[in-house]
Each structure stands twice: as C-alpha cells, then as structure tokens.
Design a protein around this motif. Structure first.
Motif, mmCIF file in Angstrom:
data_model
loop_
_atom_site.group_PDB
_atom_site.id
_atom_site.type_symbol
_atom_site.label_atom_id
_atom_site.label_comp_id
_atom_site.label_asym_id
_atom_site.label_seq_id
_atom_site.Cartn_x
_atom_site.Cartn_y
_atom_site.Cartn_z
ATOM 1 N N GLU A 1 12.208 -4.593 0.098
ATOM 2 C CA GLU A 1 12.993 -3.724 0.974
ATOM 3 C C GLU A 1 12.094 -2.977 1.947
ATOM 4 O OE1 GLU A 1 16.189 -0.004 0.667
ATOM 5 O OE2 GLU A 1 15.528 -1.030 -1.149
ATOM 6 N N GLU A 2 10.970 -2.464 1.457
ATOM 7 C CA GLU A 2 10.033 -1.725 2.312
ATOM 8 C C GLU A 2 9.471 -2.623 3.407
ATOM 9 O OE1 GLU A 2 7.972 1.617 3.555
ATOM 10 O OE2 GLU A 2 9.239 1.620 1.770
ATOM 11 N N ALA A 3 9.166 -3.885 3.051
ATOM 12 C CA ALA A 3 8.565 -4.814 4.012
ATOM 13 C C ALA A 3 9.593 -5.509 4.888
ATOM 14 C CB ALA A 3 7.740 -5.864 3.264
ATOM 15 N N ARG B 1 3.069 5.701 -3.227
ATOM 16 C CA ARG B 1 4.254 6.484 -3.573
ATOM 17 C C ARG B 1 4.564 6.443 -5.069
ATOM 18 N NH1 ARG B 1 8.810 3.670 -0.961
ATOM 19 N NH2 ARG B 1 7.869 4.413 0.965
ATOM 20 N N ARG B 2 4.443 5.262 -5.674
ATOM 21 C CA ARG B 2 4.891 5.053 -7.054
ATOM 22 C C ARG B 2 3.775 4.762 -8.051
ATOM 23 N NH1 ARG B 2 10.137 6.757 -6.595
ATOM 24 N NH2 ARG B 2 11.349 5.503 -5.119
ATOM 25 N N GLY B 3 2.581 4.420 -7.539
ATOM 26 C CA GLY B 3 1.525 3.959 -8.431
ATOM 27 C C GLY B 3 1.659 2.469 -8.683
ATOM 28 N N VAL B 4 0.618 1.877 -9.251
ATOM 29 C CA VAL B 4 0.629 0.434 -9.511
ATOM 30 C C VAL B 4 1.711 0.074 -10.518
ATOM 31 C CG1 VAL B 4 -0.693 -1.495 -10.474
ATOM 32 C CG2 VAL B 4 -1.781 0.091 -8.876
ATOM 33 N N ARG B 5 1.838 0.869 -11.550
ATOM 34 C CA ARG B 5 2.840 0.562 -12.577
ATOM 35 C C ARG B 5 4.260 0.730 -12.057
ATOM 36 N NH1 ARG B 5 0.645 2.442 -18.541
ATOM 37 N NH2 ARG B 5 -1.255 1.183 -18.504
ATOM 38 N N GLY B 6 4.414 1.504 -10.989
ATOM 39 C CA GLY B 6 5.740 1.681 -10.414
ATOM 40 C C GLY B 6 6.082 0.675 -9.326
ATOM 41 N N LEU B 7 5.162 -0.260 -9.068
ATOM 42 C CA LEU B 7 5.400 -1.271 -8.039
ATOM 43 C C LEU B 7 6.447 -2.271 -8.519
ATOM 44 C CD1 LEU B 7 4.548 -2.511 -5.296
ATOM 45 C CD2 LEU B 7 2.843 -3.841 -6.556
ATOM 46 N N ALA C 1 0.834 -1.206 0.000
ATOM 47 C CA ALA C 1 0.000 0.000 0.000
ATOM 48 C C ALA C 1 0.868 1.254 0.000
ATOM 49 C CB ALA C 1 -0.930 -0.007 1.209
ATOM 50 N N THR C 2 1.949 1.233 0.765
ATOM 51 C CA THR C 2 2.859 2.384 0.829
ATOM 52 C C THR C 2 3.535 2.625 -0.510
ATOM 53 O OG1 THR C 2 3.289 2.039 3.187
ATOM 54 C CG2 THR C 2 4.933 3.293 1.945
#
Length: 209
Positions: free
Chosen positions: A31-33, A18-24, A13-14
């Motif tokens: 790294e975030e998790a 921050r990046r959008g779905v295409r930026g996931l 979700a974060t």
C-alpha cells in the motif's frame, strides 16, 4: 534500478522506520509503495531478500545525501570535511530521521535476523574505511591501524548518539557537541600515535586493504 523497485525500497525504509523490522507487513508495504504484493515478491523473492536490499538502499541513500551536501558546500580543510560528513547524520530533517531510524532498526534486528549480518558487516566496513581515509587526510602520518581503530570508534559513537537523539534521550545540540568532542579526541589521539608509532592500537575487524 527500476522505478517500481526503488519505490518498494523507499516504502520499505519508511515502514521499517515507522513500525520496525518485526512490524514490516507485505500488505502495508504494498500500500505504501502503491504496488501489488505479487510485484514485491517478484523483485525480492522473500522477506530476507527484501531486508537485505533495504539495508543496502538505506546505506546508499545516506552516502548520497552526504555526498550531495559536500558537493554543494565543500569544507575548506580536511578536519572540517570529516566533521561535516559525520554531523550530516545528526540533522533534524525528515529524510535523515527516517534513514537513521531505519538503519538503527535493521542493525538491531540483525541480532535475530542472521541473514542481515553479512550485508550489515559489509556496509559497516565500507563506512569505517571511508572515515579512516578522511582521518588520514587530517593526520597523514598516523599509522594505518590507528586510523582504522579511530574510525571504528567514531562510527560507533555516531550510531549511539543518533539512537539516543532519535528516541528523545539526548537533545540534538548535545549529540552534535558530543560528536565534535569525539572527533577532537580521536584527532588528538592520532597526533600522539604519529609521534609514538611503536604504540599498538587494538586490532580492528575493519583493518582491511
């Protein structure tokens, strides 16, 4: 839900906010998790599964913070309860901003990510049903079809106002004022429909038992 699975969904979700779905990207998500890429695939199989579960997680998290606020500060009457439930989505708080941004990104991506559509449709129908029930407490004599149609218009209005506020087009106080005015207009419309039950509302896809 396991702690690691929850951590992955919170991170998704974060990153989406921050990046959008295409930026996931799986690397950034891991790294975030604070987990490995392999663990992400273990829990969610593929990108489509991750997106579906993230959408459900974002929706459930919104329901949870709304319910927590209502329990902590219960409004005195049905109209105030309806207003509070909808206006809680228009708060300048980090978790509300993130949740609303992620929801908007996931909703917009369903135009291209067709596997998200069924999950999005289910979440939307449940939300519309909940708002229709709240409207029914405000106007108990209004026809069911009118309640559902009003709920669909109010949820659509809220999504639009939220998107405009989040991208800086509309100041938050103006968005909240517009939401209150929309609620007032729909409640007045339902009063008229209750007085003239023969009038037909436009059929709604959410008019379900």
């Amino acid at each position: 839900m396991s702690d690691r699975r929850t951590a992955i969904l919170e991170a998704a979700a974060t990153v989406i906010a921050r990046r959008g779905v295409r930026g996931l990207r799986v690397e950034e998500l891991a790294e975030e998790a604070g987990v490995s890429k392999a663990l992400i695939y273990y829990h969610f199989d593929d990108r489509a599964g991750l997106l579906r579960r993230t959408l459900a997680f974002v929706n459930n998290r919104a329901e949870r913070y709304t319910a927590e606020q209502e329990a902590a500060d219960p409004p005195a009457d049905p109209l105030r309860r309806l207003e509070q439930a909808l206006l809680l989505e228009l708060q300048d708080l980090p978790h509300v901003r993130e949740n609303s941004t992620a929801w908007g990104e996931l909703r917009a991506s369903a135009v291209f990510e067709t596997e998200l559509r069924s999950e999005l449709a289910l979440a939307s129908v449940i939300w519309i049903r909940e708002v229709a029930d709240q409207l029914g407490e405000v106007r108990p004599t209004a026809p069911e079809s009118a309640l559902v149609a009003s709920a669909e218009r109010l949820t659509a209005l809220l999504e639009g106002l939220s998107a405009r506020w989040l991208c800086g087009i509309l100041p938050l106080p103006d968005a909240r004022t517009a939401m209150r005015e929309g609620i007032s207009a729909e409640v007045a419309h339902l009063a008229r429909r209750a007085a003239c039950p023969s009038t037909k509302d436009t059929p709604s896809r959410a008019d379900l038992d």
